[in-house]
Design a protein around this motif. Structure first.
Motif, PDB file in Angstrom:
ATOM      1  N   GLU B  64       0.841  -1.204   0.000  1.00 33.87           N
ATOM      2  CA  GLU B  64       0.000   0.000   0.000  1.00 33.87           C
ATOM      3  C   GLU B  64       0.878   1.256   0.000  1.00 33.87           C
ATOM      4  N   HIS B  65       1.891   1.227   0.841  1.00 31.52           N
ATOM      5  CA  HIS B  65       2.799   2.359   0.936  1.00 31.52           C
ATOM      6  C   HIS B  65       3.535   2.576  -0.387  1.00 31.52           C
ATOM      7  N   ASP B  66       3.971   1.495  -0.980  1.00 27.85           N
ATOM      8  CA  ASP B  66       4.671   1.581  -2.263  1.00 27.85           C
ATOM      9  C   ASP B  66       3.747   2.140  -3.341  1.00 27.85           C
ATOM     10  N   HIS B  67       2.489   1.754  -3.257  1.00 25.05           N
ATOM     11  CA  HIS B  67       1.513   2.243  -4.226  1.00 25.05           C
ATOM     12  C   HIS B  67       1.359   3.758  -4.136  1.00 25.05           C
ATOM     13  N   ALA B  68       1.280   4.248  -2.925  1.00 24.79           N
ATOM     14  CA  ALA B  68       1.161   5.699  -2.716  1.00 24.79           C
ATOM     15  C   ALA B  68       2.391   6.415  -3.268  1.00 24.79           C
ATOM     16  N   LEU B  69       3.545   5.822  -2.998  1.00 17.91           N
ATOM     17  CA  LEU B  69       4.804   6.389  -3.492  1.00 17.91           C
ATOM     18  C   LEU B  69       4.786   6.466  -5.014  1.00 17.91           C
ATOM     19  N   PHE B  70       4.328   5.400  -5.627  1.00 21.71           N
ATOM     20  CA  PHE B  70       4.256   5.337  -7.093  1.00 21.71           C
ATOM     21  C   PHE B  70       3.386   6.456  -7.649  1.00 21.71           C
ATOM     22  N   LYS B  71       2.197   6.582  -7.081  1.00 26.85           N
ATOM     23  CA  LYS B  71       1.275   7.599  -7.586  1.00 26.85           C
ATOM     24  C   LYS B  71       1.859   8.998  -7.446  1.00 26.85           C
ATOM     25  N   GLU B  72       2.479   9.242  -6.312  1.00 28.64           N
ATOM     26  CA  GLU B  72       3.043  10.566  -6.076  1.00 28.64           C
ATOM     27  C   GLU B  72       4.200  10.845  -7.028  1.00 28.64           C
ATOM     28  N   ALA B  73       5.071   9.869  -7.182  1.00 34.57           N
ATOM     29  CA  ALA B  73       6.250  10.059  -8.039  1.00 34.57           C
ATOM     30  C   ALA B  73       5.843  10.283  -9.489  1.00 34.57           C
ATOM     31  N   VAL B  74       4.910   9.471  -9.961  1.00 40.13           N
ATOM     32  CA  VAL B  74       4.450   9.606 -11.343  1.00 40.13           C
ATOM     33  C   VAL B  74       3.825  10.986 -11.564  1.00 40.13           C
ATOM     34  N   ALA B  75       3.006  11.406 -10.627  1.00 41.04           N
ATOM     35  CA  ALA B  75       2.379  12.725 -10.755  1.00 41.04           C
ATOM     36  C   ALA B  75       3.436  13.813 -10.852  1.00 41.04           C
ATOM     37  N   ARG B  76       4.452  13.674 -10.023  1.00 43.57           N
ATOM     38  CA  ARG B  76       5.481  14.715 -10.019  1.00 43.57           C
ATOM     39  C   ARG B  76       6.261  14.785 -11.326  1.00 43.57           C
TER      40      ARG B  76
END
Lengths: 211, 211
Positions: B64-76
């Motif tokens: 779950e944590h990795d998923h959040a990281l992914f979404k944030e990084a991609v958005a950035r």
DNA sequence: GATGTTATACAAACTAGTCGGTATAAATTA
DNA sequence: TAATTTATACCGACTAGTTTGTATAACATC
């Protein structure tokens, strides 16, 4: 047959290695090892003072085996080509070949120990480190040689050299998570292709390798 | 203050995660977790039916944590550049930055579980697989987009995409063996440089990035 | 029969999980 | 609003089973 316990000892180590790579050594009881090796308690403690001693011996043997592999691989690629870059590229191909017909669930005992901090005593760690550096040093040397004649694209060649093992350690993990053993060979080839690109970024010759 | 056990639960999970990444979960007794969290037996089994349930929850939370990281990084990175290749290169830089000021001994719970087969039940494995594929799919898409305009050197772009995570999993292991945490960031940057070379192998523009 | 090797039985420590009990916040009722 | 009930959160001693390691006996080979 001469009375020789070294066969039994090897049997124990082999069984322990397989179980350690699968489930970790901490989660593997001595009884399980003995069941796999079809032996009994007394035998185990005749050959090893403790489970910790087995752990140390296991990694010692693993490193030794890796060392032999290194020497053989280097000898082979150095005999196949005189060009340092080609030697490294060949090494990748060789490694890929090796993992095509690999054991069903390949793994690295060093990696296993990394996540089982208890087992990774300083002596074992240093032995692993030295062995890893052997590969990286050799590759780095070759790449730096190659860089003198062909100008590679800008990159830290030490890191590029260390990436060789990074790729394998990482690929073992992905192979297990994906249940796709062939990812290991494929990653080795992808690394090779990227290496080649790195060194032909400046002046690419039109002779592209076949796929 | 409302009575809320979720704080205690999180405390238990945090303590267990740290110990699992260091020594493996199998080698970590519940008592050790409780000692670290300054709690007692009864509390543990109030929150978790068994140690296995904790293991499942641990990996669920990690993914779950990795998923959040992914979404944030991609958005950035998608906001920073419109060029797909640049987005991937930026992602590597971002990841490198992140691991420069990382925890003292970074590791991946998925990798840990890979070498602790007992814990890696099919449900957990699939969750990890799905999360890993998320990154690889995104990168692959970007690279294939980029390949339409710039002709990259020949390489399997799917494998090149998967290499992103291979690098991290592998770098964690080398970082631990070498006791050099900064190898993780360095590998991310080396991967970035090789990616760039791959895509500029055909027609390299003379504007090389500054070292 | 001396030495190297394997088997069996046992002891001490540890581990996962249980159980009876306590404290406190919230809901209910008078 | 004060008293009472109820549910949630936590504690710590206890148990049953497992694990490492030991003691000792049996067997084979020289």
């Amino acid at each position: 047959m001469p009375k020789d316990g070294s066969k039994t000892r090897t049997l124990l180590l082999d069984a322990a290695l397989e179980l350690a790579l699968e489930n970790g050594l901490a989660a593997t009881s001595i009884d399980e090892i003995l069941e796999k090796a079809k032996l009994t308690k007394g035998t185990f403690f005749y050959h090893f003072k403790s489970k910790d001693e087995l752990a140390v011996e296991l990694v010692r043997r693993f490193v030794e085996h890796d060392h032999a592999l290194f020497k053989e691989a280097v000898a082979r690629v150095e005999s196949l080509s005189r060009d340092p870059l080609q030697q490294v590229l060949l090494l990748c191909g060789l490694a890929a070949e090796m993992f095509k017909e690999a054991p069903e669930n390949p793994g690295c005992l060093m990696a296993s120990y990394c996540y089982e901090g208890q087992l990774f005593n300083e002596e074992s760690r240093k032995a692993c480190e030295a062995q890893l550096r052997l590969w990286a040093d050799w590759i780095e040397g070759k790449l730096k040689s190659a860089a003198k004649t062909r100008k590679p694209a800008p990159a830290d060649l030490r890191q590029v050299a260390e990436m060789f093992q990074v790729i394998f350690e990482g690929a073992f993990i992905l192979a297990r998570t994906y249940k796709e053993p062939d990812i290991i060979a494929k990653q080795a080839l992808a690394y090779r292709d990227m290496l080649e690109a790195l060194f032909s970024a400046g002046q690419r010759t039109p002779l592209d390798r076949q796929k």
